[in-house]
Design a protein around this motif. Structure first.
Motif, PDB file in Angstrom:
ATOM      1  N   HIS A 162      -0.151   2.600  14.424  1.00  0.00           N
ATOM      2  CA  HIS A 162       0.662   3.597  13.719  1.00  0.00           C
ATOM      3  C   HIS A 162       1.081   3.135  12.327  1.00  0.00           C
ATOM      4  O   HIS A 162       1.289   3.942  11.435  1.00  0.00           O
ATOM      5  CB  HIS A 162       1.869   4.033  14.563  1.00  0.00           C
ATOM      6  CG  HIS A 162       2.871   2.967  14.871  1.00  0.00           C
ATOM      7  ND1 HIS A 162       4.107   2.935  14.284  1.00  0.00           N
ATOM      8  CD2 HIS A 162       2.813   1.887  15.676  1.00  0.00           C
ATOM      9  CE1 HIS A 162       4.769   1.891  14.753  1.00  0.00           C
ATOM     10  NE2 HIS A 162       4.007   1.239  15.606  1.00  0.00           N
TER      11      HIS A 162
ATOM     12  N   LEU B  55      -0.744   1.110  10.179  1.00  0.00           N
ATOM     13  CA  LEU B  55      -1.882   1.297   9.278  1.00  0.00           C
ATOM     14  C   LEU B  55      -2.140   2.786   9.071  1.00  0.00           C
ATOM     15  O   LEU B  55      -2.488   3.232   7.975  1.00  0.00           O
ATOM     16  CB  LEU B  55      -3.128   0.609   9.863  1.00  0.00           C
ATOM     17  CG  LEU B  55      -4.449   0.756   9.089  1.00  0.00           C
ATOM     18  CD1 LEU B  55      -4.340   0.219   7.665  1.00  0.00           C
ATOM     19  CD2 LEU B  55      -5.592   0.044   9.825  1.00  0.00           C
TER      20      LEU B  55
ATOM     21  N   GLU C   3       2.343   1.798  -3.422  1.00  0.00           N
ATOM     22  CA  GLU C   3       1.328   2.294  -4.353  1.00  0.00           C
ATOM     23  C   GLU C   3       1.114   3.808  -4.184  1.00  0.00           C
ATOM     24  O   GLU C   3       1.152   4.573  -5.145  1.00  0.00           O
ATOM     25  CB  GLU C   3       0.017   1.530  -4.100  1.00  0.00           C
ATOM     26  CG  GLU C   3      -1.212   2.076  -4.818  1.00  0.00           C
ATOM     27  CD  GLU C   3      -1.117   1.991  -6.333  1.00  0.00           C
ATOM     28  OE1 GLU C   3      -0.385   1.109  -6.823  1.00  0.00           O
ATOM     29  OE2 GLU C   3      -1.763   2.827  -7.015  1.00  0.00           O
ATOM     30  N   TYR C   4       0.926   4.253  -2.936  1.00  0.00           N
ATOM     31  CA  TYR C   4       0.694   5.683  -2.714  1.00  0.00           C
ATOM     32  C   TYR C   4       1.957   6.508  -2.950  1.00  0.00           C
ATOM     33  O   TYR C   4       1.878   7.659  -3.383  1.00  0.00           O
ATOM     34  CB  TYR C   4       0.086   5.949  -1.333  1.00  0.00           C
ATOM     35  CG  TYR C   4      -1.391   5.610  -1.312  1.00  0.00           C
ATOM     36  CD1 TYR C   4      -2.296   6.362  -2.054  1.00  0.00           C
ATOM     37  CD2 TYR C   4      -1.872   4.522  -0.603  1.00  0.00           C
ATOM     38  CE1 TYR C   4      -3.642   6.037  -2.083  1.00  0.00           C
ATOM     39  CE2 TYR C   4      -3.225   4.192  -0.625  1.00  0.00           C
ATOM     40  CZ  TYR C   4      -4.106   4.959  -1.363  1.00  0.00           C
ATOM     41  OH  TYR C   4      -5.435   4.639  -1.397  1.00  0.00           O
TER      42      TYR C   4
ATOM     43  N   ILE D 283      -0.509   4.532   6.130  1.00  0.00           N
ATOM     44  CA  ILE D 283      -1.188   4.402   4.831  1.00  0.00           C
ATOM     45  C   ILE D 283      -2.330   5.410   4.725  1.00  0.00           C
ATOM     46  O   ILE D 283      -2.534   6.043   3.687  1.00  0.00           O
ATOM     47  CB  ILE D 283      -1.732   2.954   4.644  1.00  0.00           C
ATOM     48  CG1 ILE D 283      -0.621   1.916   4.882  1.00  0.00           C
ATOM     49  CG2 ILE D 283      -2.368   2.788   3.264  1.00  0.00           C
ATOM     50  CD1 ILE D 283       0.633   2.111   4.069  1.00  0.00           C
ATOM     51  N   VAL D 284      -3.085   5.548   5.820  1.00  0.00           N
ATOM     52  CA  VAL D 284      -4.200   6.502   5.837  1.00  0.00           C
ATOM     53  C   VAL D 284      -3.677   7.922   5.590  1.00  0.00           C
ATOM     54  O   VAL D 284      -4.265   8.697   4.831  1.00  0.00           O
ATOM     55  CB  VAL D 284      -4.962   6.404   7.194  1.00  0.00           C
ATOM     56  CG1 VAL D 284      -5.996   7.521   7.328  1.00  0.00           C
ATOM     57  CG2 VAL D 284      -5.638   5.037   7.316  1.00  0.00           C
TER      58      VAL D 284
ATOM     59  N   ALA E 126       0.843  -1.202   0.000  1.00  0.00           N
ATOM     60  CA  ALA E 126       0.000   0.000   0.000  1.00  0.00           C
ATOM     61  C   ALA E 126       0.878   1.252   0.000  1.00  0.00           C
ATOM     62  O   ALA E 126       0.628   2.216  -0.733  1.00  0.00           O
ATOM     63  CB  ALA E 126      -0.918  -0.010   1.224  1.00  0.00           C
TER      64      ALA E 126
ATOM     65  N   GLU F 263      -2.570   8.317   1.887  1.00  0.00           N
ATOM     66  CA  GLU F 263      -3.744   8.449   1.028  1.00  0.00           C
ATOM     67  C   GLU F 263      -4.304   9.859   1.116  1.00  0.00           C
ATOM     68  O   GLU F 263      -4.686  10.451   0.120  1.00  0.00           O
ATOM     69  CB  GLU F 263      -4.808   7.418   1.433  1.00  0.00           C
ATOM     70  CG  GLU F 263      -5.981   7.297   0.467  1.00  0.00           C
ATOM     71  CD  GLU F 263      -7.033   8.380   0.596  1.00  0.00           C
ATOM     72  OE1 GLU F 263      -7.630   8.753  -0.425  1.00  0.00           O
ATOM     73  OE2 GLU F 263      -7.271   8.881   1.724  1.00  0.00           O
ATOM     74  N   GLN F 264      -4.330  10.406   2.322  1.00  0.00           N
ATOM     75  CA  GLN F 264      -4.912  11.743   2.512  1.00  0.00           C
ATOM     76  C   GLN F 264      -4.029  12.835   1.911  1.00  0.00           C
ATOM     77  O   GLN F 264      -4.538  13.824   1.378  1.00  0.00           O
ATOM     78  CB  GLN F 264      -5.162  11.995   4.009  1.00  0.00           C
ATOM     79  CG  GLN F 264      -6.214  13.046   4.325  1.00  0.00           C
ATOM     80  CD  GLN F 264      -7.615  12.671   3.846  1.00  0.00           C
ATOM     81  OE1 GLN F 264      -8.360  13.521   3.375  1.00  0.00           O
ATOM     82  NE2 GLN F 264      -7.987  11.403   3.943  1.00  0.00           N
TER      83      GLN F 264
END
Lengths: 156, 156
Positions: free
Chosen positions: A131, A133, A23-24, A136-137, A20, A140-141
């Motif tokens: 922390h 996960l 990807e970001y 990734i959040v 992930a 994405e933001q």
């Protein structure tokens, strides 16, 4: 192109989180020079005392702070929340002026001293997230923020 | 053992999200009978009108509602936020009484009618997250909730 630094504690353990992140990171390369720096977890005995715990948090926070530059954003559930649109505006504004550094603490969070030294203490949620996960959040933001600022449509 | 239903729109596209879902599903099997039901996205033309969009949201929301049972929780950025501890208490309380159903809308969200029919409209953040990544964030928080309720320590 703006420098965006994600400064965090520890390496990602899970393969799906690494994928992930990759990807970001790829998507973000269209908008900024992203660097993700993983600092070492401070060693902590199993039944650590409160003062040992504080010392470890202090040590981790210091190592993040030393690696930072530009506008400093500490991530913490006690921080200020904003909408994706306000976050996008904030990123745009500061990325035009210089670097932006995000701090993600380890499993014990960030020190109060460090939060005081940051330009902004930002919260994504009243809830506590792991922390790893959360990294990734955040990615994405940040990506969503650049997409909003550039007026592009982005799938929710 | 409680039935926990995650009712959502569309299949996970990314491999890393599927792996994350599998991981949390495995962990949750210690605490509940988890079912994840992926309902079809309502077809929508590229330049959909507002009324076409509303019809699609209504259709998706209806299909989620039909599959639900027990205490109904709609996830929406406009909902009420809670801490992980309050969320844990809420899950514990309702899982002792019957099923719990969580609704995650598609990229266009949930209908107002459906939010009104839910027992709780819950927000994780003022920010908008992609609904597929959000599914993982929800699964993790449900797992965290059961860990908190059972008094176990859990890595942040």
């Amino acid at each position: 192109m703006a420098n965006v630094k994600i400064l965090c504690i520890g390496k990602l353990r899970e393969k799906y989180l690494k994928e992930a992140q990759a990807e970001y990171s790829k998507r973000l390369s269209a908008f900024c020079r992203l660097s993700i720096e993983e600092k070492k977890e401070a060693p902590l005995p199993k039944n650590a005392s409160v003062s040992e715990l504080h010392k470890a948090i202090e040590q981790e926070s210091e190592s993040l702070l030393r690696a930072s530059s530009g506008y400093k954003i500490a991530l913490s559930p006690e921080g200020k929340q904003m909408t994706s649109e306000s976050f996008a505006k904030m990123i745009k504004q500061h990325s035009q002026r210089g670097d932006i550094s995000f701090f993600i603490g380890g499993s014990n969070g960030l020190s109060d001293k460090m939060k005081a030294k940051s330009d902004l203490v930002l919260s994504f949620s009243d809830m506590t997230m792991p922390h790893q996960l959360f990294r990734i959040v955040l990615l994405e933001q940040v990506y969503r923020g650049f997409m909003i600022s550039s007026g592009r449509t982005y799938h929710k």
